[in-house]
Design a protein around this motif. Structure first.
Motif, mmCIF file in Angstrom:
data_model
loop_
_atom_site.group_PDB
_atom_site.id
_atom_site.type_symbol
_atom_site.label_atom_id
_atom_site.label_comp_id
_atom_site.label_asym_id
_atom_site.label_seq_id
_atom_site.Cartn_x
_atom_site.Cartn_y
_atom_site.Cartn_z
ATOM 1 N N VAL A 115 0.832 -1.205 0.000
ATOM 2 C CA VAL A 115 0.000 0.000 0.000
ATOM 3 C C VAL A 115 0.868 1.256 0.000
ATOM 4 O O VAL A 115 0.626 2.194 -0.779
ATOM 5 C CB VAL A 115 -0.952 -0.010 1.215
ATOM 6 N N PHE A 140 -4.946 1.137 -7.096
ATOM 7 C CA PHE A 140 -6.014 0.920 -6.122
ATOM 8 C C PHE A 140 -7.367 0.827 -6.828
ATOM 9 O O PHE A 140 -8.155 -0.081 -6.570
ATOM 10 C CB PHE A 140 -6.046 2.061 -5.093
ATOM 11 N N ARG A 141 -7.616 1.773 -7.726
ATOM 12 C CA ARG A 141 -8.903 1.802 -8.422
ATOM 13 C C ARG A 141 -9.168 0.515 -9.194
ATOM 14 O O ARG A 141 -10.287 -0.007 -9.201
ATOM 15 C CB ARG A 141 -8.932 2.984 -9.394
ATOM 16 N N GLY A 143 -7.993 -2.418 -8.516
ATOM 17 C CA GLY A 143 -8.020 -3.603 -7.663
ATOM 18 C C GLY A 143 -6.732 -4.399 -7.583
ATOM 19 O O GLY A 143 -6.722 -5.497 -7.015
ATOM 20 N N ALA A 146 -4.659 -3.568 -2.484
ATOM 21 C CA ALA A 146 -5.715 -3.323 -1.505
ATOM 22 C C ALA A 146 -5.124 -3.379 -0.106
ATOM 23 O O ALA A 146 -4.040 -3.931 0.108
ATOM 24 C CB ALA A 146 -6.830 -4.354 -1.646
ATOM 25 N N ALA A 147 -5.835 -2.795 0.855
ATOM 26 C CA ALA A 147 -5.340 -2.718 2.227
ATOM 27 C C ALA A 147 -5.392 -4.059 2.944
ATOM 28 O O ALA A 147 -4.722 -4.252 3.964
ATOM 29 C CB ALA A 147 -6.130 -1.673 3.012
ATOM 30 N N LYS A 148 -6.197 -4.995 2.441
ATOM 31 C CA LYS A 148 -6.296 -6.328 3.015
ATOM 32 C C LYS A 148 -6.142 -7.351 1.904
ATOM 33 O O LYS A 148 -6.552 -7.116 0.769
ATOM 34 C CB LYS A 148 -7.642 -6.532 3.721
ATOM 35 N N SER A 149 -5.559 -8.511 2.238
ATOM 36 C CA SER A 149 -5.366 -9.574 1.265
ATOM 37 C C SER A 149 -5.787 -10.903 1.862
ATOM 38 O O SER A 149 -5.496 -11.192 3.037
ATOM 39 C CB SER A 149 -3.898 -9.655 0.835
#
Length: 261
Positions: A115, A140-141, A143, A146-149
């Motif tokens: 991130v 980010f947009r 995909g 992401a902040a979580k995986s």
């Protein structure tokens, strides 16, 4: 007056219920597996024939350096996911094929590094290979970051199939010219895996599992991988042909952060 009856007078069924309740409260009962590092195993301890190419332990990845939390070139998975993956391997081996993993359990600190890297728009040193057609500002947009995986839950694996005897992979040298991950197999980075149409971690629509633009042989290989993984309990991520998560993962809501070691 005796107000508290003894366990002997209560009878064994009540005693059993009390013991089960205590175990459940402690979190170690049969229906609540322990949620820490003890729930994980190295895949090569389960099946040493599976090849491990730990991309985030080295510098041949979309950032270009070892990622936080990777202290050993290992593939760690929950015991349930590792056992299921070993069954996939058992099905492939008679065909002179083997699995090769790129990433397995991923500490949350590694995701945090992804991130932070994505927010640093000036760092594009690996763009020419891993995301040549994607503006880093859109990761980010779209995909890709992401902040979580799901990897941090321990039952997700990135992998491919290798024909035996396994060919030697090309060795990445920092600073060498980069080649787009979606080029034909003979032109992109030479991986020992069979040709699935793109390299691993290719941020491009061509990496989408069902993309019809992929050649017939590559589509067939993707179908083989998806089918054999599905038969043993894994679901594919439609945007990444290499990405699979155990459907009945034991820690669906837990994101771990202990290092790979």
């Amino acid at each position: 007056m005796r107000l508290v009856p003894s366990f002997r007078r209560l009878g064994s069924p009540v005693l059993v219920c009390l013991v089960v309740a205590v175990l459940a409260a402690c979190g170690d009962g049969p229906d609540r597996p322990v949620a820490d590092e003890r729930a994980f195993v190295s895949i090569t301890d389960v099946d040493p024939t599976i090849i491990v190419d730990a991309r985030y332990y080295g510098d041949h990845n979309f950032i270009g350096s070892r990622i936080a939390g990777y202290e050993a070139p290992k593939c760690l998975l929950t015991r349930q996911a590792a056992a299921a993956l070993a069954r996939v391997q058992q099905e492939l081996r008679p065909m002179d094929l083997t699995l090769k993993t790129y990433d397995c359990y991923r500490p949350q600190r590694a995701v945090d590094e992804f991130v932070a890297w994505a927010k640093d728009l000036g760092d594009v040193r690996m763009k020419a290979e891993f995301y040549p057609n994607v503006d880093k500002a859109d990761l980010f947009r779209d995909g890709y970051i992401a902040a979580k995986s799901s990897h941090s839950r321990g039952s997700t694996v990135d992998l491919a199939i290798v024909a035996l005897p396994a060919a030697e992979s090309e060795r990445y040298q920092e600073g060498e010219p980069l080649r787009a991950c979606f080029l034909p197999a003979e032109q992109r980075f030479r991986d020992s895996a069979l040709d699935f149409g793109t390299g691993f971690d290719c941020f491009d629509p061509l990496a989408h599992t069902a993309n019809p633009a992929v050649g017939g042989t590559q589509r067939a290989l993707r179908a083989l991988l998806t089918e054999v993984m599905s038969e043993h309990g894994f679901a594919n991520l439609a945007e990444e042909w290499w990405h699979f998560t155990l459907r009945q993962e034991p820690f669906a809501d837990t994101y771990f952060d202990f290092p790979v070691r």
